[in-house]
Design a protein around this motif. Structure first.
Motif, PDB file in Angstrom:
ATOM      1  N   ALA A 137      14.013  -4.175  -2.320  1.00  0.00           N
ATOM      2  CA  ALA A 137      13.190  -5.345  -1.964  1.00  0.00           C
ATOM      3  C   ALA A 137      14.093  -6.475  -1.493  1.00  0.00           C
ATOM      4  CB  ALA A 137      12.358  -5.780  -3.173  1.00  0.00           C
ATOM      5  N   HIS A 156       8.338  -8.306   2.136  1.00  0.00           N
ATOM      6  CA  HIS A 156       7.413  -9.290   1.561  1.00  0.00           C
ATOM      7  C   HIS A 156       6.565 -10.006   2.611  1.00  0.00           C
ATOM      8  CE1 HIS A 156       9.880 -12.849   2.624  1.00  0.00           C
ATOM      9  NE2 HIS A 156      10.949 -12.179   2.218  1.00  0.00           N
ATOM     10  N   LEU A 175      10.581  -2.440   0.680  1.00  0.00           N
ATOM     11  CA  LEU A 175       9.409  -3.304   0.482  1.00  0.00           C
ATOM     12  C   LEU A 175       9.620  -4.623   1.227  1.00  0.00           C
ATOM     13  CD1 LEU A 175       8.955  -2.790  -3.391  1.00  0.00           C
ATOM     14  CD2 LEU A 175       7.766  -1.588  -1.548  1.00  0.00           C
ATOM     15  N   ARG A 184      11.184 -11.821  -2.154  1.00  0.00           N
ATOM     16  CA  ARG A 184      11.238 -10.464  -2.718  1.00  0.00           C
ATOM     17  C   ARG A 184      10.648 -10.379  -4.121  1.00  0.00           C
ATOM     18  NH1 ARG A 184      16.008 -12.725  -4.281  1.00  0.00           N
ATOM     19  NH2 ARG A 184      17.029 -11.890  -6.138  1.00  0.00           N
ATOM     20  N   ASN A 223       0.301   0.588  -7.393  1.00  0.00           N
ATOM     21  CA  ASN A 223       1.425   1.498  -7.656  1.00  0.00           C
ATOM     22  C   ASN A 223       0.966   2.959  -7.695  1.00  0.00           C
ATOM     23  OD1 ASN A 223       3.039  -0.728  -7.782  1.00  0.00           O
ATOM     24  ND2 ASN A 223       3.514  -0.574  -9.969  1.00  0.00           N
ATOM     25  N   CYS A 250       7.380  -0.162   3.723  1.00  0.00           N
ATOM     26  CA  CYS A 250       6.134  -0.711   3.178  1.00  0.00           C
ATOM     27  C   CYS A 250       6.133  -2.222   3.385  1.00  0.00           C
ATOM     28  CB  CYS A 250       6.082  -0.385   1.677  1.00  0.00           C
ATOM     29  SG  CYS A 250       4.794  -1.262   0.769  1.00  0.00           S
ATOM     30  N   GLN A 287       6.278  -3.656  -8.466  1.00  0.00           N
ATOM     31  CA  GLN A 287       6.633  -2.389  -7.814  1.00  0.00           C
ATOM     32  C   GLN A 287       8.070  -1.995  -8.183  1.00  0.00           C
ATOM     33  OE1 GLN A 287       4.625  -4.882  -6.164  1.00  0.00           O
ATOM     34  NE2 GLN A 287       3.043  -3.476  -6.924  1.00  0.00           N
ATOM     35  N   TRP A 296       7.486  -8.515  -5.280  1.00  0.00           N
ATOM     36  CA  TRP A 296       7.451  -7.059  -5.518  1.00  0.00           C
ATOM     37  C   TRP A 296       7.868  -6.672  -6.935  1.00  0.00           C
ATOM     38  CZ3 TRP A 296       4.697  -4.776  -2.026  1.00  0.00           C
ATOM     39  CH2 TRP A 296       4.775  -5.131  -0.672  1.00  0.00           C
ATOM     40  N   ASN A 334      -0.882  -6.191  -4.330  1.00  0.00           N
ATOM     41  CA  ASN A 334       0.157  -5.614  -5.203  1.00  0.00           C
ATOM     42  C   ASN A 334       0.342  -6.406  -6.479  1.00  0.00           C
ATOM     43  OD1 ASN A 334       1.474  -7.809  -3.713  1.00  0.00           O
ATOM     44  ND2 ASN A 334       3.315  -7.102  -4.745  1.00  0.00           N
TER      45      ASN A 334
END
Ligand code: MLT
Length: 255
Positions: free
Chosen positions: A40, A16, A14, A22, A243, A80, A28, A25, A235
């Motif tokens: 992350a 950012h 992930l 981070r 999610n 992502c 997630q 996230w 998100n």
């Protein structure tokens, strides 16, 4: 490089957005650990990661993320990224294609900055250096979450403000200078063969949903999810819808 990791299974990296870290996230990390090994990191100069050069290109960040995956013995990950994270995800695909098992592009676009945007980046880097991060939060915060979220979910709005104000002007300036020189990746989109999910918010004022629709039209077999009534940080504003889209994508990945 500082990072959080939870869960087991296919690695899900992930990346950012700007000017965040981070911790954006967290929903997630909490909500996807049963379907992925969620990782992350803080990009260089953000959160708990050390500052680096005065300019960080999207390829510089991608190189460091590839090095992190190498260090973790991870050969392939679903990559992502949200917004600037999406610019970096596309740089990873361009520079280190073998690492990318799948792509999730959130509230992002493939195009480069035009000359007006470049001037704006440099002005913002000066503002961060001269005035610190509180001024950057004033400018950015209204565009990151929808008006309704700012009004009705004060704790989320405050948490994002705090996330911005604790960043350092050096790392923020480096990212701005890097974003200003980023390549246009539009032509690469038609060549993408890995499974791709595109997520955005119907009210994103920073990167309009039309940018996501255009990407979806260019990436063969991609899926587009437009979450109603949310803005740039989809998100955080709609973690369940966000999610669920990722969960479905991860479960459908080829073994
Ligand atoms: C982001 O949310 O990562 C940035 O705002 C993207 C940008 O400024 O282009």
């Amino acid at each position: 490089m500082k990072y959080d990791q939870v869960g087991t299974g296919v690695p899900l990296l992930l990346i950012h957005g700007f000017p965040l870290d981070r911790t954006m996230w967290q929903p997630q990390l909490d909500g996807l650990q049963d379907v992925a090994h969620v990782i992350a990191p803080d990009l260089r100069g953000f959160g708990g990661s050390e500052d680096g050069a005065s300019s960080m290109t999207m390829s510089d960040y991608a190189f460091e993320l590839k090095a992190l995956l190498d260090e973790m013995n991870i050969k392939q990950a679903v990559v992502c990224g949200l917004s600037m994270g999406g610019y970096i995800a596309l740089a990873m695909l361009a520079d280190h294609p073998d690492v990318v098992k799948g792509l999730i592009l959130c509230n992002t676009r493939p195009t480069a900055d035009d000359s007006k945007a470049v001037l704006g980046r440099h002005a913002m880097a000066h503002k961060a250096a001269d005035e610190g991060m509180a001024g950057i939060a004033e400018v950015m915060l209204p565009k990151l979450l929808s008006d309704a979220t700012h009004q009705e979910r004060r704790e989320l709005s405050s948490a994002v403000r705090e996330m911005i104000t604790r960043q350092r002007s050096g790392g923020v300036g480096a990212a701005l200078r890097g974003m200003a020189t980023r390549s246009d990746r539009s032509e690469m989109l038609e060549e993408i063969t890995v499974p791709t999910l595109i997520i955005t918010g119907s009210k994103d004022p920073m990167i309009p949903p039309s940018a996501s629709e255009a990407m979806a039209a260019m990436i063969t077999g991609s899926k587009l999810v437009v979450i109603p009534d949310v803005a740039h940080l989809s998100n955080l504003e709609a973690p369940d819808a966000f999610n669920n889209a990722i969960r479905e994508f991860m479960l459908a990945l080829p073994a």
